[in-house]
Design a protein around this motif. Structure first.
Motif, short mmCIF file in Angstrom:
data_model
loop_
_atom_site.label_atom_id
_atom_site.label_comp_id
_atom_site.label_asym_id
_atom_site.label_seq_id
_atom_site.Cartn_x
_atom_site.Cartn_y
_atom_site.Cartn_z
N VAL A 105 -32.85 -90.41 -12.87
CA VAL A 105 -32.72 -90.81 -11.38
C VAL A 105 -31.09 -91.01 -11.05
N LEU A 106 -30.55 -92.01 -11.79
CA LEU A 106 -29.15 -92.54 -11.83
C LEU A 106 -28.36 -91.00 -12.00
N ALA A 107 -28.70 -90.10 -12.87
CA ALA A 107 -27.96 -89.25 -13.26
C ALA A 107 -27.79 -88.35 -12.09
N ARG A 108 -28.94 -88.08 -11.19
CA ARG A 108 -29.06 -87.25 -10.06
C ARG A 108 -28.09 -87.78 -9.00
N ASP A 109 -28.29 -89.19 -8.88
CA ASP A 109 -27.62 -90.00 -7.71
C ASP A 109 -26.02 -89.78 -7.92
N VAL A 110 -25.71 -90.23 -9.14
CA VAL A 110 -24.29 -89.91 -9.39
C VAL A 110 -23.64 -88.64 -9.24
N PHE A 111 -24.53 -87.82 -9.73
CA PHE A 111 -23.97 -86.27 -9.64
C PHE A 111 -23.84 -86.12 -8.32
N MET A 112 -24.74 -86.53 -7.30
CA MET A 112 -24.61 -86.16 -5.97
C MET A 112 -23.58 -87.03 -5.10
N LEU A 113 -23.26 -88.25 -5.49
CA LEU A 113 -22.21 -89.18 -5.21
C LEU A 113 -20.73 -88.64 -5.33
N SER A 114 -20.76 -87.96 -6.83
CA SER A 114 -19.52 -87.36 -7.14
C SER A 114 -19.25 -85.99 -6.21
N PHE A 115 -20.30 -85.35 -5.97
CA PHE A 115 -20.30 -84.11 -5.32
C PHE A 115 -19.62 -84.33 -3.83
N LEU A 116 -20.47 -85.50 -3.36
CA LEU A 116 -19.88 -85.73 -1.89
C LEU A 116 -18.74 -86.52 -1.68
N PHE A 117 -18.21 -87.06 -3.04
CA PHE A 117 -16.80 -87.58 -2.90
C PHE A 117 -15.83 -86.60 -3.47
N ARG A 135 -13.22 -89.18 3.94
CA ARG A 135 -13.94 -89.76 4.75
C ARG A 135 -15.60 -89.82 4.07
N ILE A 136 -16.33 -90.92 4.37
CA ILE A 136 -17.62 -91.02 3.71
C ILE A 136 -18.65 -90.34 4.56
N GLU A 137 -19.00 -89.33 4.21
CA GLU A 137 -20.15 -88.38 5.01
C GLU A 137 -21.51 -89.13 5.11
N PRO A 138 -22.15 -88.80 6.15
CA PRO A 138 -23.49 -89.40 6.29
C PRO A 138 -24.61 -89.29 4.95
N GLU A 139 -24.32 -88.23 4.36
CA GLU A 139 -25.24 -87.80 3.38
C GLU A 139 -24.99 -89.02 2.10
N ASP A 144 -6.46 -77.87 -4.32
CA ASP A 144 -5.54 -78.72 -5.13
C ASP A 144 -5.32 -79.98 -4.44
N GLU A 145 -4.89 -80.05 -3.26
CA GLU A 145 -4.98 -81.45 -2.17
C GLU A 145 -6.11 -82.06 -2.43
N CYS A 146 -7.38 -81.39 -2.22
CA CYS A 146 -8.67 -82.19 -2.35
C CYS A 146 -9.13 -82.66 -3.74
N LEU A 147 -8.72 -81.83 -4.69
CA LEU A 147 -8.93 -82.44 -6.06
C LEU A 147 -7.92 -83.42 -6.63
N ASN A 179 -12.04 -82.26 6.25
CA ASN A 179 -12.76 -81.24 6.78
C ASN A 179 -13.19 -80.23 5.72
N ALA A 180 -12.23 -80.03 4.57
CA ALA A 180 -12.67 -79.16 3.54
C ALA A 180 -14.06 -79.67 2.95
N ASN A 181 -13.99 -80.73 2.84
CA ASN A 181 -15.27 -81.58 2.19
C ASN A 181 -16.46 -81.17 3.19
N ARG A 182 -16.38 -81.43 4.37
CA ARG A 182 -17.58 -81.18 5.26
C ARG A 182 -17.80 -79.66 5.29
N GLN A 183 -16.97 -78.85 5.19
CA GLN A 183 -17.41 -77.29 4.87
C GLN A 183 -18.17 -77.13 3.69
N VAL A 184 -17.84 -77.77 2.65
CA VAL A 184 -18.54 -77.61 1.47
C VAL A 184 -20.12 -78.16 1.55
#
Length: 434
Positions: free
Chosen positions: A265-277, A318-322, A397-400, A423-428
């Protein structure tokens, strides 16, 4: 007579939880302190002393500073009766100036391992990622346990060390409780050998920079083994990315579906947080401060490259609602850090290791034939951004938080606009969760 004592003060604790190590000088009934470049954690302090003064129990730091004290003792003899012209503070400053920016001890032979461990500690204090370097130095110490004079570090020795790495080895390490543990290490791959040798070359080049003075004609390290020794080549790895539907299926796994509930569960949540960030490094997530999450934004400095860049690898997302519910779920209730991961895991290394073990269980659950790890997050985010959302490579490159040699000069003049990343993160995110 002037006396010396290695000391640590509990009241000098830094924000990262480390304590500076000083050499206490007692002279003419007065006390003064000689600063050093070393720091220790609370686990490396002998806590039996009183009045807030303690001693380090880090064997490497103690050995290095005892050698330094030997220099001070020799200087005392050299000063003779002139030592009485100094106050305690003046004498401490005199000794401190003796060792400041002085990488050698006269004509003493340079030990590559001693220099390497000191260099590792300096880089770590600067916040740089040097975990593999410590592994390299420990392997080299296993190969040459009695020390390694730098003049013995030749092309032939490197070839012998490479063959040593390519065979099964029995090594001993000290675990967190201070108990020796015997480990059987498997032969390493071409990639790992290349990484070890790259680390050795880096340390060797730094030693040449510190010990050689071409302008003054003072050359203590006259050879360069990497002219003759050839690094092993290895094939480039395949891209470590997951398609959007797999990422979506990982995020949608419920707690009851995961066999190893707590870790997975921790791994799933950290994976998701990393992706959303935008592929945030788990080490950075572990160390986030409370003030790094403010006004609906995550702002931090990427530790892997912060020490090598003038902008300290600063990024704001920006911290997205997800992400909001996960931030609340793992918020540090005591306000010491942004997340509470440090309360379950004593170091970021143990935290990342636990997350990766949980991801292995998730990979089995999702029938993925890959060694799933946190590395997949950044690769997946970048691949989806480029191939599915058609975001330009320069914007990715800028986003990463990468820096480009082509745009390095322009970056000096152009003010950062974080909305490009937002904006790029929101698109993804919208593509993965339509």
């Amino acid at each position: 007579m002037a006396t010396f004592k290695i000391s640590v003060f509990r009241h000098q604790e830094r924000r990262d939880g480390k304590y500076p190590v000083s050499i206490r000088l007692y002279w003419q009934r007065k006390t003064a302190y000689i600063g050093t470049e070393y720091y220790v954690t609370v686990h490396r302090i002998n806590q039996t002393r009183r009045k807030g003064i303690f001693e380090p129990k880090d064997s490497f730091v103690i050995a290095e500073l005892m050698r330094r004290i030997e220099l001070f003792e020799k200087e005392k003899l050299h000063l003779g009766v002139d030592i009485y012209q100094y106050s305690a503070r003046e004498l401490a400053r005199h000794f401190e100036n003796m060792t400041a920016n002085r990488p050698d001890d006269g004509d003493k032979e340079i030990d590559f391992l001693d220099f390497g461990f000191a260099y590792h500690e300096r880089e770590k204090q600067k916040g740089r990622s040097v975990g593999r370097l410590l592994t390299t130095l420990n392997a080299l110490k296993d190969f040459s346990p009695k020390g390694l004079p730098i003049n013995n570090l030749t092309a032939n020795m490197l070839a012998d060390f490479e063959q040593y790495l390519r065979h099964e080895r029995i090594i001993t390490r000290i675990n967190q409780s201070g108990t020796p543990v015997t480990i059987k290490n498997k032969p390493v791959s071409d990639r790992t050998v290349n990484g070890y040798m790259t680390d050795i070359r880096t340390v060797f080049n730094r030693a040449r920079d510190e010990y050689n003075d071409e302008d003054a004609g003072r050359i203590r390290i006259t050879h360069y083994p990497f002219k003759k020794y050839k690094m092993p080549r290895f094939p480039q790895p395949g891209k470590r990315n997951l398609p959007p539907e797999i990422i979506r299926s990982i995020f949608l796994l419920t707690d009851s579906e995961l066999d190893d509930a707590s870790r997975a569960v921790l791994a799933r949540d950290v994976f998701m947080l990393s992706f959303l960030f935008v592929g945030m490094n788990c080490k950075d997530m572990y160390a986030l401060r409370v003030t790094d999450i403010e006004d609906g934004r995550l702002t931090y400095k990427r530790s892997k490259t912060s020490g090598r860049r003038s902008d300290e690898a600063l990024i704001s997302i920006r911290i997205e609602p997800e992400a909001a519910s996960l931030i609340r779920k793992y918020r540090d209730g005591q306000g010491e850090r942004a997340f509470s991961f440090h309360r379950r895991y004593s170091t970021s290394h143990i935290f990342v290791s636990s997350v990766n073990k949980g991801l292995k269980a998730i990979a089995q659950k999702c029938n993925l034939d890959v060694e799933l790890s946190t590395y997949y997050v950044r690769h997946s985010w970048a691949t989806i951004a480029r191939n599915k959302c058609r975001i330009s490579k320069s914007d990715i490159d800028e986003c990463l938080n990468h820096i480009s040699a082509e745009t390095k000069m322009a970056d000096i003049y152009i003010e950062r606009d974080w909305t490009l990343i937002d904006n790029a993160n929101r698109q993804v995110i919208d593509y993965v969760f339509p």
